[in-house]
Design a protein around this motif. Structure first.
Motif, short mmCIF file in Angstrom:
data_model
loop_
_atom_site.label_atom_id
_atom_site.label_comp_id
_atom_site.label_asym_id
_atom_site.label_seq_id
_atom_site.Cartn_x
_atom_site.Cartn_y
_atom_site.Cartn_z
N ILE A 1 36.86 29.51 37.91
CA ILE A 1 37.03 30.59 38.88
C ILE A 1 35.61 30.97 39.29
O ILE A 1 34.89 31.64 38.54
N SER A 2 35.19 30.47 40.43
CA SER A 2 33.82 30.65 40.90
C SER A 2 33.50 32.12 41.09
O SER A 2 34.37 32.92 41.48
N LEU A 3 32.24 32.43 40.85
CA LEU A 3 31.78 33.80 41.02
C LEU A 3 30.34 33.74 41.54
O LEU A 3 29.48 33.13 40.91
N ARG A 4 30.11 34.34 42.69
CA ARG A 4 28.76 34.35 43.26
C ARG A 4 27.84 35.18 42.37
O ARG A 4 28.27 36.14 41.74
N LYS A 5 26.58 34.79 42.32
CA LYS A 5 25.61 35.53 41.51
C LYS A 5 25.48 36.98 41.96
O LYS A 5 25.24 37.87 41.15
N ASP A 6 25.66 37.22 43.25
CA ASP A 6 25.54 38.58 43.78
C ASP A 6 26.90 39.25 43.98
O ASP A 6 27.03 40.18 44.78
N ALA A 7 27.90 38.81 43.24
CA ALA A 7 29.25 39.36 43.39
C ALA A 7 29.26 40.85 43.04
O ALA A 7 28.57 41.30 42.13
N GLU A 8 30.04 41.58 43.78
CA GLU A 8 30.21 43.01 43.55
C GLU A 8 31.04 43.22 42.28
O GLU A 8 31.79 42.33 41.86
N PRO A 9 30.93 44.39 41.68
CA PRO A 9 31.69 44.67 40.46
C PRO A 9 33.20 44.46 40.60
O PRO A 9 33.85 43.95 39.68
N ASP A 10 33.76 44.79 41.76
CA ASP A 10 35.20 44.60 41.93
C ASP A 10 35.56 43.11 42.00
O ASP A 10 36.61 42.70 41.50
N GLU A 11 34.68 42.28 42.57
CA GLU A 11 34.90 40.83 42.58
C GLU A 11 34.82 40.27 41.17
O GLU A 11 35.61 39.40 40.79
N SER B 1 26.78 30.66 34.78
CA SER B 1 26.17 31.04 36.06
C SER B 1 27.06 30.67 37.26
O SER B 1 26.85 31.18 38.36
N LEU B 2 28.04 29.80 37.05
CA LEU B 2 28.94 29.39 38.14
C LEU B 2 30.19 30.24 38.24
O LEU B 2 30.88 30.24 39.27
N GLY B 3 30.54 30.93 37.16
CA GLY B 3 31.75 31.72 37.14
C GLY B 3 32.46 31.60 35.81
O GLY B 3 31.86 31.25 34.79
N TRP B 4 33.77 31.86 35.82
CA TRP B 4 34.60 31.81 34.61
C TRP B 4 35.20 30.42 34.44
O TRP B 4 35.68 29.84 35.40
N HIS B 5 35.17 29.92 33.22
CA HIS B 5 35.71 28.59 32.90
C HIS B 5 36.74 28.70 31.80
O HIS B 5 36.64 29.54 30.91
#
Length: 112
Positions: A8-18, A91-95
């Motif tokens: 589940i990808s997650l941008r490094k600058d993702a907002e708290p709600d993301e 660093s890429l997200g949740w695995h």
């Protein structure tokens, strides 16, 4: 090692709600897996890894140093084939990783 993943990808600058939404999603996928959903089906349905989702999350065979250290630590900690990790963050997200097989490498010092 041969393994499959759900990412589940997650941008490094993702907002708290993301970040919270990604964590909630990966936890719900993990619950589905624990309730009998096939890993391959979950990967095809939920994974955002554009390279592996179509193959049920199957990754190319890899060594400990192929990927991010956090990823390798979790993947290589799986003790048995078909074991599934708890969700973990890199660093890429949740695995979530499923061990397919692990082979030991041996070196023959007498082989030129």
């Amino acid at each position: 090692m041969k393994a499959a993943q759900i990412l589940i990808s997650l941008r490094k600058d993702a907002e708290p709600d993301e970040r919270a939404a990604a964590k909630k999603l990966v936890d719900s996928i993990y619950a589905l897996l624990n309730n009998g959903m096939k890993f391959e089906d979950a990967a095809k349905t939920y994974s955002t890894d554009k390279f592996t989702f179509a193959t049920g999350g199957l990754l190319p065979e890899f060594t400990y140093t192929t990927y991010d250290a956090a990823f390798s630590k979790e993947a290589f900690a799986l003790q048995r084939d078909n074991d599934i990790s708890k969700p973990f963050l890199t660093s890429l997200g949740w695995h979530i990783v499923q061990r397919i097989s692990k082979t030991s490498m041996s070196i023959d010092l007498n082989d030129p």
